[in-house]
Design a protein around this motif. Structure first.
Motif, PDB file in Angstrom:
ATOM      1  N   THR A   1       0.847  -1.194   0.000  1.00  0.00           N
ATOM      2  CA  THR A   1       0.000   0.000   0.000  1.00  0.00           C
ATOM      3  C   THR A   1       0.882   1.244   0.000  1.00  0.00           C
ATOM      4  OG1 THR A   1      -0.059   0.334   2.402  1.00  0.00           O
ATOM      5  CG2 THR A   1      -1.663  -1.217   1.482  1.00  0.00           C
ATOM      6  N   GLY A   2       0.352   2.319  -0.494  1.00  0.00           N
ATOM      7  CA  GLY A   2       1.061   3.604  -0.416  1.00  0.00           C
ATOM      8  C   GLY A   2       1.046   4.337  -1.743  1.00  0.00           C
TER       9      GLY A   2
ATOM     10  N   ALA B   1      -2.020  -0.993  -3.458  1.00  0.00           N
ATOM     11  CA  ALA B   1      -3.253  -0.223  -3.262  1.00  0.00           C
ATOM     12  C   ALA B   1      -2.882   1.202  -2.907  1.00  0.00           C
ATOM     13  CB  ALA B   1      -4.091  -0.840  -2.152  1.00  0.00           C
ATOM     14  N   ALA B   2      -3.610   2.128  -3.474  1.00  0.00           N
ATOM     15  CA  ALA B   2      -3.415   3.542  -3.120  1.00  0.00           C
ATOM     16  C   ALA B   2      -3.922   3.764  -1.701  1.00  0.00           C
ATOM     17  CB  ALA B   2      -4.180   4.418  -4.106  1.00  0.00           C
TER      18      ALA B   2
ATOM     19  N   VAL C   1      -1.251 -10.792   3.354  1.00  0.00           N
ATOM     20  CA  VAL C   1      -0.194  -9.998   3.989  1.00  0.00           C
ATOM     21  C   VAL C   1      -0.162  -8.638   3.314  1.00  0.00           C
ATOM     22  CG1 VAL C   1       2.261  -9.842   4.514  1.00  0.00           C
ATOM     23  CG2 VAL C   1       1.162 -12.085   4.438  1.00  0.00           C
ATOM     24  N   LEU C   2      -0.389  -7.607   4.104  1.00  0.00           N
ATOM     25  CA  LEU C   2      -0.315  -6.230   3.599  1.00  0.00           C
ATOM     26  C   LEU C   2       0.957  -5.588   4.110  1.00  0.00           C
ATOM     27  CD1 LEU C   2      -3.785  -6.033   4.829  1.00  0.00           C
ATOM     28  CD2 LEU C   2      -3.423  -4.683   2.774  1.00  0.00           C
ATOM     29  N   THR C   3       1.509  -4.630   3.336  1.00  0.00           N
ATOM     30  CA  THR C   3       2.589  -3.819   3.903  1.00  0.00           C
ATOM     31  C   THR C   3       2.204  -2.365   3.808  1.00  0.00           C
ATOM     32  OG1 THR C   3       3.829  -3.431   1.875  1.00  0.00           O
ATOM     33  CG2 THR C   3       4.331  -5.433   3.096  1.00  0.00           C
ATOM     34  N   GLY C   4       2.615  -1.652   4.838  1.00  0.00           N
ATOM     35  CA  GLY C   4       2.380  -0.215   4.890  1.00  0.00           C
ATOM     36  C   GLY C   4       0.984   0.091   5.410  1.00  0.00           C
ATOM     37  N   GLY C   5       0.811   1.355   5.751  1.00  0.00           N
ATOM     38  CA  GLY C   5      -0.520   1.831   6.132  1.00  0.00           C
ATOM     39  C   GLY C   5      -1.011   1.373   7.486  1.00  0.00           C
ATOM     40  N   VAL C   6      -0.089   0.965   8.378  1.00  0.00           N
ATOM     41  CA  VAL C   6      -0.541   0.530   9.706  1.00  0.00           C
ATOM     42  C   VAL C   6      -0.007   1.420  10.841  1.00  0.00           C
ATOM     43  CG1 VAL C   6      -0.995  -1.871   9.116  1.00  0.00           C
ATOM     44  CG2 VAL C   6       1.317  -1.198   9.805  1.00  0.00           C
TER      45      VAL C   6
ATOM     46  N   GLY D   1       5.433  -0.694   6.621  1.00  0.00           N
ATOM     47  CA  GLY D   1       5.965  -0.604   5.262  1.00  0.00           C
ATOM     48  C   GLY D   1       7.466  -0.463   5.139  1.00  0.00           C
ATOM     49  N   ASN D   2       8.123   0.008   6.180  1.00  0.00           N
ATOM     50  CA  ASN D   2       9.568   0.122   6.058  1.00  0.00           C
ATOM     51  C   ASN D   2      10.156  -1.265   5.824  1.00  0.00           C
ATOM     52  OD1 ASN D   2      10.737   2.752   6.134  1.00  0.00           O
ATOM     53  ND2 ASN D   2       9.792   2.996   8.153  1.00  0.00           N
TER      54      ASN D   2
END
Ligand code: AMP
Ligand code: MG
Length: 403
Positions: free
Chosen positions: A182-183, A223-224, A244-249, A296-297
């Motif tokens: 995401t991002g 995803a934006a 598994v999602l990355t970023g946005g948490v 996300g890092n």
């Protein structure tokens, strides 16, 4: 806030509860490395199938052997020879490693402990009954179960299956793990990023980690940072065995993963863990599927995957969660970290004989993939300790992809 161990246990507990037995397929032993067995494997006969010599030497009756004793050698038996005749009284027979010991013989004397003079063999020392013989059926009995469902197939397990003639094995299908980054700043890796954009390296590292963990990555792209786009793509991800999602948490205004998941009915088990990097890691179950929101890092993503996603993939494969590959090493130079959180620092472990030695690497924090590219492990600095002196023993989490 949960410790990483508590958070990991939560994942294990919930995924074990939510999982359904994986579907399975027949796989050739040549292709089954790393898969999880979904059947029992039984032996087809006794192992070994005959009393097997473990040495090159002479098959004898142990009672007849004393220092200086001499016996006539009446022949030889090599591996693969059919052996039907019993050993004649007062004689010995030359025998090779892997050959069948004839009836009547109850010991094999190593060739190094004998002297040959024509047909006569002289023995240097007494022999013990049973020495250098593996009795028929002592490794496994005919019809015995030697591999059970849930077993991870490594090289030894595959050899065992091959030994008993199980050329194809019913194996659990690899769980399909959806990967969604995401991002608004993230672009495809084959695109030229704008000055303030970054390439989607997380999806690449995650796909690799999923493979190593035994899963099948299903990369869904990016995803934006918008509710609708996130919602649609999460919905798509929930069709797989886990997401598994990355970023946005994190706490930012555009960190929307948690609120979107909540609106979709997710039950959260943690949304922060006492670790660095990776503190904002999220674990939820949504529509019956485990969902991980990893920070996300890039280094945070990698660490939190190893801690929390890898055991889930084990369970979804129909196996047990493997323990973290932690080991003890001697710290090469003194360390000073803020207490309270458990730190996972990029480090290099080396073996020079004795205890391994671990050196922390210079790094710029959780965005620094360059540092991680030089690391073969993470140095684990437990929350309660601030200063660790050079020479002290510390915990190390191996990067199992490179060590
Ligand atoms: P976030 O967790 O969304 O706040 O992201 C933190 C930082 O991680 C971002 O500023 C990016 O520099 C980096 N990042 C986020 N997503 C990715 C990705 N897919 N690949 C590489 N770096 C990323
Ligand atoms: Mg972001």
């Amino acid at each position: 806030m949960l410790t990483y161990g508590q958070a990991r246990n939560k994942v294990i507990e919930q995924v074990a509860k939510a999982r359904r037995p994986p579907t399975s397929a027949s796989v050739s032993v040549w292709d089954a490395l790393g898969l999880v067995l979904a059947q029992e494997v039984k032996t087809d006969r006794e192992y070994p199938p005959f009393d097997r010599s473990t040495r090159d030497g002479y098959a004898v009756r142990s009672k007849k052997i004393s220092p200086g004793a001499g016996l006539k050698c009446v022949g030889e038996i090599k591996a693969g020879d059919t052996v039907r005749e019993a050993l004649a009284a007062g004689s010995c027979v030359q025998i090779m490693t892997g050959a069948a010991v004839p009836a009547g013989a109850d010991a094999v004397v190593m060739i190094e402990h004998t002297q040959r003079e024509g047909d006569l063999v002289r023995f240097a020392q007494a022999a013990q009954r049973g020495q250098n013989i593996v009795p028929r059926g002592s490794e496994a009995r005919a019809g015995q179960t030697i591999l059970t469902p849930g077993t991870r197939l490594g090289f030894a397990e595959l050899a065992l299956a091959a030994q008993v003639g199980a050329a194809a094995l019913q194996c659990a299908k690899r769980p399909r793990i959806a990967i969604l980054s995401t991002g608004d700043e993230v672009v495809l890796i084959d695109k030229q990023p704008g000055e303030f954009q970054i390439r989607n390296s997380n999806s690449v590292s995650l796909a690799a980690q999923v493979r190593i963990a035994g899963g099948e990555p299903v990369v869904l792209g990016n995803a934006a940072d918008r509710v609708e786009d996130l919602g649609e793509k999460i919905e798509r991800g929930l069709k797989e065995d886990a997401l598994v999602l990355t970023g946005g948490v994190s706490m930012g205004k555009y960190d929307l993963v948690e609120s979107v998941l909540k609106a979709m009915g997710a039950e959260f088990f943690f949304d922060a863990v006492a670790i660095r990097p990776g503190k904002p890691a999220v674990f939820a179950v949504c529509q019956g599927k485990p969902v991980f929101g990893l920070p996300g890092n890039p280094v945070s993503t990698m660490v939190t995957f190893e801690l929390f996603v890898a055991p889930a993939i084990d369970l979804l494969s129909g196996s047990e969660a493997r323990p973290l590959p932690l080991l003890e090493a001697r710290l090469a130079e003194a360390l000073n970290e803020r207490p309270g959180l458990t730190h996972f620092l990029p480090a290099h472990i080396e073996w020079h004989g004795g205890a391994p030695e671990v050196k922390p690497l210079k790094w710029q924090g959780s965005g620094d993939i360059t540092a991680l590219g030089k690391a073969n492990c993470f140095l684990v600095v437990l929350g309660e300790k601030e200063k660790i002196g050079a020479g002290e023993m510390v915990s190390v989490l191996l990067r199992k992809d490179v060590v």
